[in-house]
Design an enzyme around this catalytic site. Structure first.
Site, PDB file in Angstrom:
ATOM      1  N   THR A 105       1.632   1.149   1.807  1.00 57.13           N
ATOM      2  CA  THR A 105       0.920  -0.076   2.185  1.00 57.13           C
ATOM      3  C   THR A 105       1.011  -1.140   1.112  1.00 57.13           C
ATOM      4  O   THR A 105       1.052  -2.343   1.415  1.00 57.13           O
ATOM      5  CB  THR A 105      -0.565   0.260   2.479  1.00 57.13           C
ATOM      6  OG1 THR A 105      -0.631   1.199   3.547  1.00 57.13           O
ATOM      7  CG2 THR A 105      -1.352  -0.983   2.856  1.00 57.13           C
ATOM      8  N   SER A 163       4.182   6.761   3.346  1.00 55.96           N
ATOM      9  CA  SER A 163       3.969   8.031   2.641  1.00 55.96           C
ATOM     10  C   SER A 163       3.968   9.261   3.548  1.00 55.96           C
ATOM     11  O   SER A 163       4.270  10.356   3.069  1.00 55.96           O
ATOM     12  CB  SER A 163       2.694   7.984   1.792  1.00 55.96           C
ATOM     13  OG  SER A 163       1.541   7.819   2.566  1.00 55.96           O
ATOM     14  N   THR A 169      -0.875   5.813   0.324  1.00 61.25           N
ATOM     15  CA  THR A 169      -2.078   6.601   0.049  1.00 61.25           C
ATOM     16  C   THR A 169      -2.155   7.920   0.816  1.00 61.25           C
ATOM     17  O   THR A 169      -2.812   8.857   0.380  1.00 61.25           O
ATOM     18  CB  THR A 169      -3.353   5.791   0.368  1.00 61.25           C
ATOM     19  OG1 THR A 169      -3.344   5.416   1.750  1.00 61.25           O
ATOM     20  CG2 THR A 169      -3.430   4.548  -0.495  1.00 61.25           C
ATOM     21  N   ASP A 170      -1.484   8.009   1.973  1.00 62.71           N
ATOM     22  CA  ASP A 170      -1.652   9.192   2.823  1.00 62.71           C
ATOM     23  C   ASP A 170      -1.228  10.484   2.142  1.00 62.71           C
ATOM     24  O   ASP A 170      -1.851  11.528   2.335  1.00 62.71           O
ATOM     25  CB  ASP A 170      -0.883   9.016   4.135  1.00 62.71           C
ATOM     26  CG  ASP A 170      -1.553   8.045   5.091  1.00 62.71           C
ATOM     27  OD1 ASP A 170      -2.733   7.719   4.861  1.00 62.71           O
ATOM     28  OD2 ASP A 170      -0.905   7.612   6.056  1.00 62.71           O
TER      29      ASP A 170
END
Length: 330
Positions: free
Chosen positions: A12, A56, A89-90
């Site tokens: 992101t 991710s 972030t995932d």
């Protein structure tokens, strides 16, 4: 000034909203990302390298293995004080922990990310990158291993997890809390990360599956994992490591075939052979199931993959030796 290498992988933090679909998509190069942050160049000398530009969820352990090799090259350079990795972030907590297990030495590796893309109101990416660079350039971050720097907090890769799908304060270290903070231009540590381990296989050659257990689970998924030739299985269990009794025959069949089985709890806290009923961790431990300590199931899978890969494609480790590696996660 020291030099920090910024390696971009996508996520992101490198996205903007598409004018046609309205959805966030990869759109920003690593150089553009860094160039847009006021004051960043005054912290230290910078070098930007693009590893990839992926969402991710597309990151695999093979990507992590190649990323670790790239980071290792930069950390070996005398003029580099640390590395910052921008990431989605995932799966950030998995990549950060994989590199924590894969890198030696005292120089810090700081993962950072964004919960808001660059064209949203109040994007958090620029401030997170600035904080991460400050940490990577700081002498106080040496010997701290792989770190996650988000929302001006510094977390140990082994402990941190994403706790909310959208909140900018999503990354937390339950029970233990952050190692420190970035306060303006100061990097402040209040505790250290203990018991770090390093595994350096020549290749990532072993296959490990993760099976999440829920009420009523049986042995079907374990038997499927065995049928597809896995080298290890991580079961995500209840509480102290307890599983539905219907799963036990599948665990027994996996162990009989020489497959390493590791138990990690879904709740947080430590797996412990405390309960003696059918499916309890005491029964599993006596069977040969390894306890993952406080590691999440996702991180236990990566650790087991690295441990088993150390023995090479045809090597078969002693389960007791694998168990000793996991005792450090207790």
């Amino acid at each position: 000034m020291s030099k920090v290498v910024i390696i971009t992988t996508g996520g992101t933090i490198a996205m903007q909203h598409d004018s046609v679909t309205g959805a966030a998509v990869p759109a920003v190069s690593g150089a553009d990302l860094v160039r847009a942050i006021p004051g960043l160049g005054s912290v230290c000398d910078l070098e930007v390298r693009e590893f990839d530009n992926l969402s991710s969820p597309a990151i695999t352990p093979d990507h992590m293995f190649r990323l670790a090799a790239m980071v290792r090259q930069y950390l070996a350079m005398d003029d580099v004080s640390g590395v910052v990795i921008t990431h989605g972030t995932d799966s950030l907590e998995e990549s950060a922990y994989f590199l924590d297990l894969s890198l030696e030495g005292h120089k810090p590796v700081c993962f950072t990310a964004a919960m808001r893309s660059g064209d949203e109101l109040s994007p958090d990416g620029p401030r997170n990158i600035l904080a991460a660079v400050r940490v990577a350039a700081s002498r106080s971050a040496r010997n701290m291993g792989s770190l996650v720097v988000m929302n001006e907090q510094i977390h140990a890769a082994r402990e941190v997890t994403k706790t909310h799908a959208a909140n900018v304060a999503t990354f937390q270290s339950p029970w233990w809390g952050p190692l420190g903070v970035v306060d303006g231009d100061r990097v402040i540590f209040r505790r250290a990360q203990l018991g770090r381990q390093t595994f350096l296989p020549h290749s990532l050659c072993k296959k490990v599956d993760l099976i999440k257990l829920v009420t009523g689970s049986d042995a079907a998924y374990l038997d499927f994992a065995v049928s597809r030739g896995v080298d290890g299985i991580v079961v995500e269990s209840f509480g102290r490591g307890n599983v539905p009794p219907y799963v036990i025959p599948g665990i027994a069949r996996a162990l009989e075939k020489g497959i390493i089985v590791v138990n990690a709890t879904r709740t947080g806290g430590r797996v412990l052979d405390e309960y003696g009923y059918e499916g309890g961790m005491l029964q599993q431990h006596k069977m040969g199931v390894i306890m993952a300590g406080e590691l999440s199931a996702a991180k236990a899978r990566l650790k087991l993959m690295l441990i088993l890969s150390q023995y090479g494609p045809d090597g078969r480790p002693d389960p007791a030796e694998v168990a000793r590696y996991f005792e450090h996660s207790m």
